[in-house]
Design a protein around this motif. Structure first.
Motif, PDB file in Angstrom:
ATOM      1  N   LEU A  45       1.125  -1.201  -0.474  1.00 27.93           N
ATOM      2  CA  LEU A  45      -0.006  -0.227  -0.113  1.00 27.93           C
ATOM      3  C   LEU A  45       1.030   1.023  -0.203  1.00 27.93           C
ATOM      4  CD1 LEU A  45      -2.942   0.928   0.336  1.00 27.93           C
ATOM      5  CD2 LEU A  45      -2.259   1.384   2.851  1.00 27.93           C
ATOM      6  N   VAL A  46       0.675   1.902  -0.813  1.00 26.35           N
ATOM      7  CA  VAL A  46       1.345   3.044  -0.940  1.00 26.35           C
ATOM      8  C   VAL A  46       0.910   4.652  -1.103  1.00 26.35           C
ATOM      9  CG1 VAL A  46       2.262   4.796  -2.147  1.00 26.35           C
ATOM     10  CG2 VAL A  46       2.965   2.613  -2.479  1.00 26.35           C
ATOM     11  N   LEU A  47       0.623   5.557   0.315  1.00 22.88           N
ATOM     12  CA  LEU A  47      -0.352   6.369   0.911  1.00 22.88           C
ATOM     13  C   LEU A  47       0.570   7.885  -0.200  1.00 22.88           C
ATOM     14  CD1 LEU A  47      -1.827   5.364   4.097  1.00 22.88           C
ATOM     15  CD2 LEU A  47      -2.561   5.015   2.134  1.00 22.88           C
ATOM     16  N   GLY A  48       0.050   8.768  -0.031  1.00 25.47           N
ATOM     17  CA  GLY A  48       0.258  10.814  -0.775  1.00 25.47           C
ATOM     18  C   GLY A  48      -0.370  10.882   0.418  1.00 25.47           C
ATOM     19  N   ALA A  49      -0.132  12.791   0.920  1.00 29.09           N
ATOM     20  CA  ALA A  49      -1.713  13.311   1.455  1.00 29.09           C
ATOM     21  C   ALA A  49      -2.281  13.105   2.323  1.00 29.09           C
ATOM     22  CB  ALA A  49      -2.148  14.123  -0.087  1.00 29.09           C
ATOM     23  N   VAL A  50      -1.800  12.305   3.374  1.00 28.05           N
ATOM     24  CA  VAL A  50      -2.378  11.424   4.097  1.00 28.05           C
ATOM     25  C   VAL A  50      -2.286  13.406   5.124  1.00 28.05           C
ATOM     26  CG1 VAL A  50      -1.957  10.716   6.881  1.00 28.05           C
ATOM     27  CG2 VAL A  50      -1.539   9.471   4.951  1.00 28.05           C
ATOM     28  N   HIS A  51      -0.986  14.280   5.351  1.00 29.26           N
ATOM     29  CA  HIS A  51      -1.786  15.872   6.067  1.00 29.26           C
ATOM     30  C   HIS A  51      -1.723  16.438   3.726  1.00 29.26           C
ATOM     31  CE1 HIS A  51       0.194  14.565   9.235  1.00 29.26           C
ATOM     32  NE2 HIS A  51      -0.170  14.723   9.882  1.00 29.26           N
ATOM     33  N   GLY A  52      -2.790  17.195   4.493  1.00 33.84           N
ATOM     34  CA  GLY A  52      -3.355  17.696   3.261  1.00 33.84           C
ATOM     35  C   GLY A  52      -2.249  18.716   2.139  1.00 33.84           C
ATOM     36  N   ASN A  53      -0.788  18.972   3.509  1.00 30.36           N
ATOM     37  CA  ASN A  53      -0.221  19.898   2.201  1.00 30.36           C
ATOM     38  C   ASN A  53       1.104  19.794   1.939  1.00 30.36           C
ATOM     39  OD1 ASN A  53       0.363  19.649   4.974  1.00 30.36           O
ATOM     40  ND2 ASN A  53       0.943  21.913   5.568  1.00 30.36           N
ATOM     41  N   GLU A  54       1.350  17.945   2.150  1.00 28.12           N
ATOM     42  CA  GLU A  54       2.239  17.271   1.367  1.00 28.12           C
ATOM     43  C   GLU A  54       1.594  16.433  -0.253  1.00 28.12           C
ATOM     44  OE1 GLU A  54       3.227  15.125   5.053  1.00 28.12           O
ATOM     45  OE2 GLU A  54       2.965  16.978   6.616  1.00 28.12           O
ATOM     46  N   VAL A  55       1.842  17.278  -0.708  1.00 25.16           N
ATOM     47  CA  VAL A  55       1.694  16.635  -1.340  1.00 25.16           C
ATOM     48  C   VAL A  55       2.790  15.970  -2.668  1.00 25.16           C
ATOM     49  CG1 VAL A  55       0.022  18.212  -1.979  1.00 25.16           C
ATOM     50  CG2 VAL A  55       1.682  19.222  -3.200  1.00 25.16           C
ATOM     51  N   CYS A  56       3.971  15.940  -2.627  1.00 25.26           N
ATOM     52  CA  CYS A  56       4.874  14.609  -3.482  1.00 25.26           C
ATOM     53  C   CYS A  56       4.752  13.604  -3.257  1.00 25.26           C
ATOM     54  CB  CYS A  56       6.284  15.225  -2.568  1.00 25.26           C
ATOM     55  SG  CYS A  56       6.764  14.631  -0.649  1.00 25.26           S
ATOM     56  N   GLY A  57       3.924  13.059  -2.360  1.00 28.88           N
ATOM     57  CA  GLY A  57       3.085  11.802  -2.536  1.00 28.88           C
ATOM     58  C   GLY A  57       2.758  11.729  -3.946  1.00 28.88           C
ATOM     59  N   THR A  58       1.307  12.615  -3.580  1.00 26.64           N
ATOM     60  CA  THR A  58       0.970  12.712  -4.295  1.00 26.64           C
ATOM     61  C   THR A  58       1.129  13.005  -5.761  1.00 26.64           C
ATOM     62  OG1 THR A  58      -1.113  13.162  -2.861  1.00 26.64           O
ATOM     63  CG2 THR A  58      -1.714  14.073  -4.884  1.00 26.64           C
ATOM     64  N   LYS A  59       2.023  13.623  -6.329  1.00 26.20           N
ATOM     65  CA  LYS A  59       2.695  14.355  -7.242  1.00 26.20           C
ATOM     66  C   LYS A  59       3.278  13.335  -7.610  1.00 26.20           C
ATOM     67  CE  LYS A  59       2.654  18.873  -6.680  1.00 26.20           C
ATOM     68  NZ  LYS A  59       3.180  20.192  -7.086  1.00 26.20           N
ATOM     69  N   ALA A  60       3.675  12.408  -6.735  1.00 23.56           N
ATOM     70  CA  ALA A  60       4.769  10.778  -7.411  1.00 23.56           C
ATOM     71  C   ALA A  60       3.904  10.062  -8.159  1.00 23.56           C
ATOM     72  CB  ALA A  60       5.816  10.068  -6.487  1.00 23.56           C
ATOM     73  N   ILE A  61       2.655   9.752  -7.334  1.00 21.52           N
ATOM     74  CA  ILE A  61       2.393   8.641  -7.821  1.00 21.52           C
ATOM     75  C   ILE A  61       0.957   9.157  -9.172  1.00 21.52           C
ATOM     76  CG2 ILE A  61      -0.264   7.413  -6.624  1.00 21.52           C
ATOM     77  CD1 ILE A  61       0.094   8.007  -4.071  1.00 21.52           C
ATOM     78  N   GLN A  62       0.868   9.922  -9.200  1.00 23.77           N
ATOM     79  CA  GLN A  62       0.702  10.274 -10.162  1.00 23.77           C
ATOM     80  C   GLN A  62       0.734   9.815 -11.927  1.00 23.77           C
ATOM     81  OE1 GLN A  62      -1.041  14.439  -9.702  1.00 23.77           O
ATOM     82  NE2 GLN A  62      -3.090  13.580  -8.811  1.00 23.77           N
ATOM     83  N   GLN A  63       2.490  10.490 -11.157  1.00 18.27           N
ATOM     84  CA  GLN A  63       3.316   9.763 -13.028  1.00 18.27           C
ATOM     85  C   GLN A  63       3.017   9.730 -12.775  1.00 18.27           C
ATOM     86  OE1 GLN A  63       6.740  11.648 -11.330  1.00 18.27           O
ATOM     87  NE2 GLN A  63       6.875  14.164 -11.056  1.00 18.27           N
ATOM     88  N   LEU A  64       3.204   7.932 -11.713  1.00 18.68           N
ATOM     89  CA  LEU A  64       3.282   6.631 -11.859  1.00 18.68           C
ATOM     90  C   LEU A  64       2.187   5.754 -12.701  1.00 18.68           C
ATOM     91  CD1 LEU A  64       5.921   5.485  -8.502  1.00 18.68           C
ATOM     92  CD2 LEU A  64       6.143   5.778 -11.295  1.00 18.68           C
ATOM     93  N   LEU A  65       0.779   6.132 -11.987  1.00 17.01           N
ATOM     94  CA  LEU A  65      -0.524   5.735 -12.694  1.00 17.01           C
ATOM     95  C   LEU A  65       0.008   6.100 -14.138  1.00 17.01           C
ATOM     96  CD1 LEU A  65      -2.446   6.882 -10.468  1.00 17.01           C
ATOM     97  CD2 LEU A  65      -1.758   4.774  -9.997  1.00 17.01           C
ATOM     98  N   GLN A  66       0.219   7.628 -14.714  1.00 20.00           N
ATOM     99  CA  GLN A  66       0.377   7.009 -16.354  1.00 20.00           C
ATOM    100  C   GLN A  66       1.565   6.535 -16.791  1.00 20.00           C
ATOM    101  OE1 GLN A  66       1.752  11.781 -16.633  1.00 20.00           O
ATOM    102  NE2 GLN A  66      -0.601  12.587 -15.441  1.00 20.00           N
ATOM    103  N   ASP A  67       2.463   6.254 -16.027  1.00 21.69           N
ATOM    104  CA  ASP A  67       3.788   5.181 -16.189  1.00 21.69           C
ATOM    105  C   ASP A  67       3.317   3.852 -16.550  1.00 21.69           C
ATOM    106  OD1 ASP A  67       5.301   7.689 -16.505  1.00 21.69           O
ATOM    107  OD2 ASP A  67       6.166   6.588 -14.603  1.00 21.69           O
TER     108      ASP A  67
END
Length: 334
Positions: free
Chosen positions: A35-57
């Motif tokens: 399980l990989v989590l992003g934005a458990v804290h809403g202003n910590e978005v580096c994980g969100t952006k990285a996950i979005q990149q990998l979903l595109q890949d």
């Protein structure tokens, strides 16, 4: 994927979110469940952006899951993300447990997130921090049969921590937090609602995503990828995800060497902010070294807050709410 999860900033008048989005990929060969989590804290978005990149890949075929199951949650706390701040109603990464009678938005998220954690074997939780400094990764305790955080997978968890590439490894979270809660309960700073006061003096309030995962027989790490706005934090998060997939042999990619020596620090104390007028003596960064007796901050009353011993300042938060963690102290592991 919804527009919100793609990063479109919602209007302040938007209604409260009603769901969280997950993306699960099943390899055709058996294997672990990550399980990989992003934005458990809403202003910590580096994980969100990285996950979005990998979903595109994955959508383009550049990255393929061949073994096991991986679930990505780009935005774990959509209310905090919508508000572009750390929390919604409260800190999601505290008091992580299912609630029979949920009292706030984070309770409702936990009622979805805890079963998701239950159904996976290991967790990579991607965060960032307020002030400058190098990335670091937080691990749990050594193997033990104690009452606070019994654990039996320290070796596997350390391998996961090493593969993230973070130059520092930090341990000692839960027992340090528990000591802080004990002091807070003995001399409470009355602030906010009765609900908030109850939470911050609850010994279980130190339990977040990784602590919950360990309590369910799994293991996991929290990767602090860098300062909130540092564009390099996204690359740190992306690399960590890919290397974790390689470590678990879920993808056909080489695992980069983890032989580089890492600094291992142990959290040993936490100091709360008592008043909005409490201030730091300077703009501390995580892992700034201090000597015993060095002044770290000044209370609203004028009293000096000094380092109790030689060590390092960790998680300095100049915007901490009164009654909550202001900074931690750490030492090198003996």
């Amino acid at each position: 994927m919804t527009d919100r999860l793609q990063g479109v900033v919602p209007l302040a008048s938007d209604p409260r979110p009603t769901h969280i989005g997950t993306h699960t990929f099943h390899g055709l060969a058996p294997g672990p469940k990550l399980l990989v989590l992003g934005a458990v804290h809403g202003n910590e978005v580096c994980g969100t952006k990285a996950i979005q990149q990998l979903l595109q890949d994955m959508a383009s075929g550049q990255l393929c899951i061949e073994r096991g199951t991986v679930t990505f949650v780009p935005v774990t706390n959509p209310l905090a993300y919508q508000l572009k701040r750390r929390t919604g109603d409260r800190n999601l990464n505290r008091n992580m447990a299912p609630s029979a009678i949920p009292q706030d938005f984070e309770d409702r998220i936990a009622n979805v997130l805890c079963p998701l954690l239950d159904s996976h074997d290991m967790l990579l939780d991607l965060h960032s921090f307020h002030t400058g400094g190098a990335p670091f990764v937080m691990i749990g305790p050594q193997n033990n049969s104690g009452t606070l955080e019994p654990f039996s997978q320290a070796e596997a968890e350390m391998q996961l921590a090493l593969c993230t590439g973070a130059p520092r490894i930090v341990e000692g979270w839960l027992d340090t937090y528990a000591r802080g809660v004990s002091r807070r309960a003995a001399a409470p700073v009355v602030t906010g609602s009765a609900r908030a006061q109850t939470l911050v003096t609850d010994p279980n309030y130190g339990v977040g995503t990784t602590e919950y995962m360990r309590s369910r027989g799994g293991y996991g790490v929290t990767l602090e990828c860098g300062q909130h706005d540092d564009p390099q934090a996204v690359e740190v998060a992306r690399r960590a995800i890919v290397q974790t997939l390689a470590l678990l042999k879920m993808v056909s990619l080489p695992l980069k060497s983890t032989d580089t020596e890492r600094e291992v620090l142990r959290l040993v104390d936490v100091t709360d902010r008592e008043h909005a007028g409490d201030s730091f003596t300077r703009a501390w960064r995580s892992f700034d070294a201090v000597k015993a007796g060095e002044v770290i901050g000044t209370r609203h009353s004028g009293a000096e807050v000094k380092a109790p011993h030689d060590g390092f300042v960790v998680f300095p938060n100049p915007r901490a709410e009164p009654g909550q963690e202001w900074f931690y102290m750490a030492r090198r592991r003996a």
